[in-house]
Scaffold this active site. Structure first.
Site, PDB file in Angstrom:
ATOM      1  N   GLN A 143      -6.417  10.461  -0.388  1.00  0.00           N
ATOM      2  CA  GLN A 143      -6.184   9.664   0.816  1.00  0.00           C
ATOM      3  C   GLN A 143      -4.765   9.896   1.333  1.00  0.00           C
ATOM      4  O   GLN A 143      -3.789   9.716   0.609  1.00  0.00           O
ATOM      5  CB  GLN A 143      -6.376   8.182   0.460  1.00  0.00           C
ATOM      6  CG  GLN A 143      -5.704   7.173   1.362  1.00  0.00           C
ATOM      7  CD  GLN A 143      -6.356   7.059   2.718  1.00  0.00           C
ATOM      8  OE1 GLN A 143      -5.947   7.730   3.642  1.00  0.00           O
ATOM      9  NE2 GLN A 143      -7.368   6.216   2.802  1.00  0.00           N
TER      10      GLN A 143
ATOM     11  N   SER B  81      -9.026 -13.613   5.612  1.00  0.00           N
ATOM     12  CA  SER B  81     -10.157 -13.524   6.534  1.00  0.00           C
ATOM     13  C   SER B  81     -11.448 -13.209   5.793  1.00  0.00           C
ATOM     14  O   SER B  81     -12.513 -13.774   6.087  1.00  0.00           O
ATOM     15  CB  SER B  81      -9.877 -12.448   7.587  1.00  0.00           C
ATOM     16  OG  SER B  81     -10.994 -12.258   8.425  1.00  0.00           O
TER      17      SER B  81
ATOM     18  N   GLY C   9     -16.143 -13.021   4.897  1.00  0.00           N
ATOM     19  CA  GLY C   9     -16.721 -11.876   4.234  1.00  0.00           C
ATOM     20  C   GLY C   9     -16.287 -10.580   4.883  1.00  0.00           C
ATOM     21  O   GLY C   9     -15.524 -10.566   5.850  1.00  0.00           O
TER      22      GLY C   9
ATOM     23  N   GLN D 117     -17.330  -5.383   8.479  1.00  0.00           N
ATOM     24  CA  GLN D 117     -17.552  -3.957   8.727  1.00  0.00           C
ATOM     25  C   GLN D 117     -17.755  -3.233   7.406  1.00  0.00           C
ATOM     26  O   GLN D 117     -16.876  -3.249   6.537  1.00  0.00           O
ATOM     27  CB  GLN D 117     -16.360  -3.371   9.473  1.00  0.00           C
ATOM     28  CG  GLN D 117     -16.557  -1.932   9.900  1.00  0.00           C
ATOM     29  CD  GLN D 117     -15.334  -1.398  10.638  1.00  0.00           C
ATOM     30  OE1 GLN D 117     -14.211  -1.764  10.301  1.00  0.00           O
ATOM     31  NE2 GLN D 117     -15.547  -0.543  11.622  1.00  0.00           N
TER      32      GLN D 117
ATOM     33  N   GLU E 264     -10.548   1.897   2.764  1.00  0.00           N
ATOM     34  CA  GLU E 264      -9.807   1.528   1.552  1.00  0.00           C
ATOM     35  C   GLU E 264      -9.052   0.208   1.727  1.00  0.00           C
ATOM     36  O   GLU E 264      -8.920  -0.581   0.786  1.00  0.00           O
ATOM     37  CB  GLU E 264      -8.829   2.629   1.152  1.00  0.00           C
ATOM     38  CG  GLU E 264      -8.068   2.303  -0.133  1.00  0.00           C
ATOM     39  CD  GLU E 264      -7.173   3.432  -0.616  1.00  0.00           C
ATOM     40  OE1 GLU E 264      -6.265   3.145  -1.430  1.00  0.00           O
ATOM     41  OE2 GLU E 264      -7.378   4.581  -0.195  1.00  0.00           O
ATOM     42  N   ARG E 265      -8.558  -0.044   2.941  1.00  0.00           N
ATOM     43  CA  ARG E 265      -7.826  -1.300   3.197  1.00  0.00           C
ATOM     44  C   ARG E 265      -8.735  -2.505   2.961  1.00  0.00           C
ATOM     45  O   ARG E 265      -8.323  -3.499   2.357  1.00  0.00           O
ATOM     46  CB  ARG E 265      -7.287  -1.270   4.632  1.00  0.00           C
ATOM     47  CG  ARG E 265      -6.394  -2.435   5.000  1.00  0.00           C
ATOM     48  CD  ARG E 265      -5.689  -2.143   6.321  1.00  0.00           C
ATOM     49  NE  ARG E 265      -5.094  -3.336   6.884  1.00  0.00           N
ATOM     50  CZ  ARG E 265      -5.716  -4.154   7.717  1.00  0.00           C
ATOM     51  NH1 ARG E 265      -6.954  -3.895   8.100  1.00  0.00           N
ATOM     52  NH2 ARG E 265      -5.121  -5.228   8.182  1.00  0.00           N
ATOM     53  N   ARG E 266      -9.976  -2.422   3.432  1.00  0.00           N
ATOM     54  CA  ARG E 266     -10.931  -3.512   3.209  1.00  0.00           C
ATOM     55  C   ARG E 266     -11.256  -3.655   1.720  1.00  0.00           C
ATOM     56  O   ARG E 266     -11.412  -4.770   1.214  1.00  0.00           O
ATOM     57  CB  ARG E 266     -12.231  -3.229   3.996  1.00  0.00           C
ATOM     58  CG  ARG E 266     -12.192  -3.662   5.450  1.00  0.00           C
ATOM     59  CD  ARG E 266     -13.294  -3.006   6.252  1.00  0.00           C
ATOM     60  NE  ARG E 266     -12.934  -1.654   6.638  1.00  0.00           N
ATOM     61  CZ  ARG E 266     -13.808  -0.705   6.936  1.00  0.00           C
ATOM     62  NH1 ARG E 266     -15.097  -0.950   6.877  1.00  0.00           N
ATOM     63  NH2 ARG E 266     -13.389   0.489   7.286  1.00  0.00           N
TER      64      ARG E 266
ATOM     65  N   ARG F 143      -5.435   4.188  13.549  1.00  0.00           N
ATOM     66  CA  ARG F 143      -5.047   2.823  13.214  1.00  0.00           C
ATOM     67  C   ARG F 143      -3.779   2.450  13.970  1.00  0.00           C
ATOM     68  O   ARG F 143      -2.834   3.212  14.061  1.00  0.00           O
ATOM     69  CB  ARG F 143      -4.783   2.677  11.712  1.00  0.00           C
ATOM     70  CG  ARG F 143      -6.038   2.748  10.865  1.00  0.00           C
ATOM     71  CD  ARG F 143      -5.775   2.145   9.493  1.00  0.00           C
ATOM     72  NE  ARG F 143      -5.278   0.777   9.612  1.00  0.00           N
ATOM     73  CZ  ARG F 143      -6.058  -0.280   9.796  1.00  0.00           C
ATOM     74  NH1 ARG F 143      -7.348  -0.123   9.912  1.00  0.00           N
ATOM     75  NH2 ARG F 143      -5.543  -1.483   9.891  1.00  0.00           N
TER      76      ARG F 143
END
Length: 297
Positions: free
Chosen positions: A49, A65, A70, A73, A91-93, A128
């Site tokens: 990454q 959040s 939940g 996306q 990856e952030r999620r 982003r």
């Protein structure tokens, strides 16, 4: 429905225009598998990454959040073996979901080659909004070096101007310590662009950060350094006295040098209120400009 809509929201509108190795994308999308849930321990990040920095406060906000609503996306993943999946996008999620102590995540499993995974990761990161200028520039450089994309092709596919891409790529010419200041948010892309032509970008960058100088003041400081042909902050007087100037005096010198576009030196007598300020000009035109500024005309 898990078709082109899933891919667009997860990977960005410029992907299909840039990816040269994906054949028959429409057919692939029409047969794309549906969204499913996987245990979070079966999902791992992509070791290649390109994004290495994740803002902790942003992750905290996303985790809060996710706790409330939940993961809306789904992640895009590819299967690497039995019960082993690698993140292609999201990856952030995944990081925030672990902070929120979720046990499973919504995913869409697709088949991608190693080359496609890297290209998708780069493009997703470029699109982003919170990407710092150096990371964005590095993404463009990777797309050019590894996949042969031109600035024109990237500009068209990603909705960026060619000058935007060209200006960011120039930032990669700066010394590592200046690059680090941009990545940390101490310098903006505007500051960094002004420093590209400086003789001593590292020294000027430190002065800009210490003095909290604007982009315009930084441009003037670089111009003054160029006119002098040497480091604008070199002070022979303080060396002869065997003493170092304090930070406030150096910052004031930097501010005045930036405002005038000429080298300014301040010598303040220790323990007293007297001192001397000298302004060095490089030409008669500079002297005329200095006189004009001092007279207010």
């Amino acid at each position: 429905m898990a078709n082109g809509k899933d891919r667009k929201r997860g990977l960005g509108r410029g992907l299909s225009a840039l990816m040269a190795d994906v054949s028959e994308p429409d057919a692939a999308l029409s047969s794309a598998p549906a969204e499913r849930f996987l245990p979070i321990e079966q999902i791992a990040p992509n070791p290649d990454q390109p994004r290495k920095r994740f803002n902790q406060s942003d992750l905290d906000d996303l985790a809060a959040s996710i706790k409330e609503k939940g993961v809306i996306q789904p992640l895009i993943v590819r299967e690497m073996g039995a019960n082993n999946f690698e993140i292609v996008a999201g990856e952030r999620r995944w990081r925030a979901a672990q902070m929120a102590q979720l046990h499973q995540l919504p995913v869409i499993v697709r088949t991608f080659s190693d080359t496609e995974v890297l290209e998708i990761a780069i493009i997703e990161n470029i699109q982003r909004a919170d990407l710092n200028p150096i990371e964005e520039a590095a993404g463009y450089r990777q797309l050019m070096d590894r996949f042969g994309h031109t600035q024109e092709k990237m500009a068209e596919a990603l909705g960026k101007s060619r000058s935007h891409i060209a200006n960011l790529l120039r930032l990669l010419q700066l010394p590592d310590d200046v690059v680090e200041l941009v990545q940390q948010g101490e310098l903006t892309a505007g500051h960094a662009r002004a420093l590209i032509t400086a003789q001593d970008p590292s020294g000027l960058a430190k002065a800009v950060v210490k003095g909290g100088l604007s982009v315009r003041a930084t441009e003037a400081l670089v111009k003054a350094e160029t006119n002098q042909g040497s480091n604008i902050f070199k002070d022979s007087t303080s060396k002869k006295a065997g003493t170092e100037k304090d930070a406030d005096t150096r910052a004031l010198e930097a501010d005045l040098s930036a405002a005038l576009g000429m080298k300014v030196q301040i010598t303040h007598k220790n323990g007293g209120e007297e001192g001397q300020m000298s302004i060095q000009y490089g030409s008669l035109d500079d002297l005329d400009e200095l006189c004009r500024k001092l007279s207010g005309s």
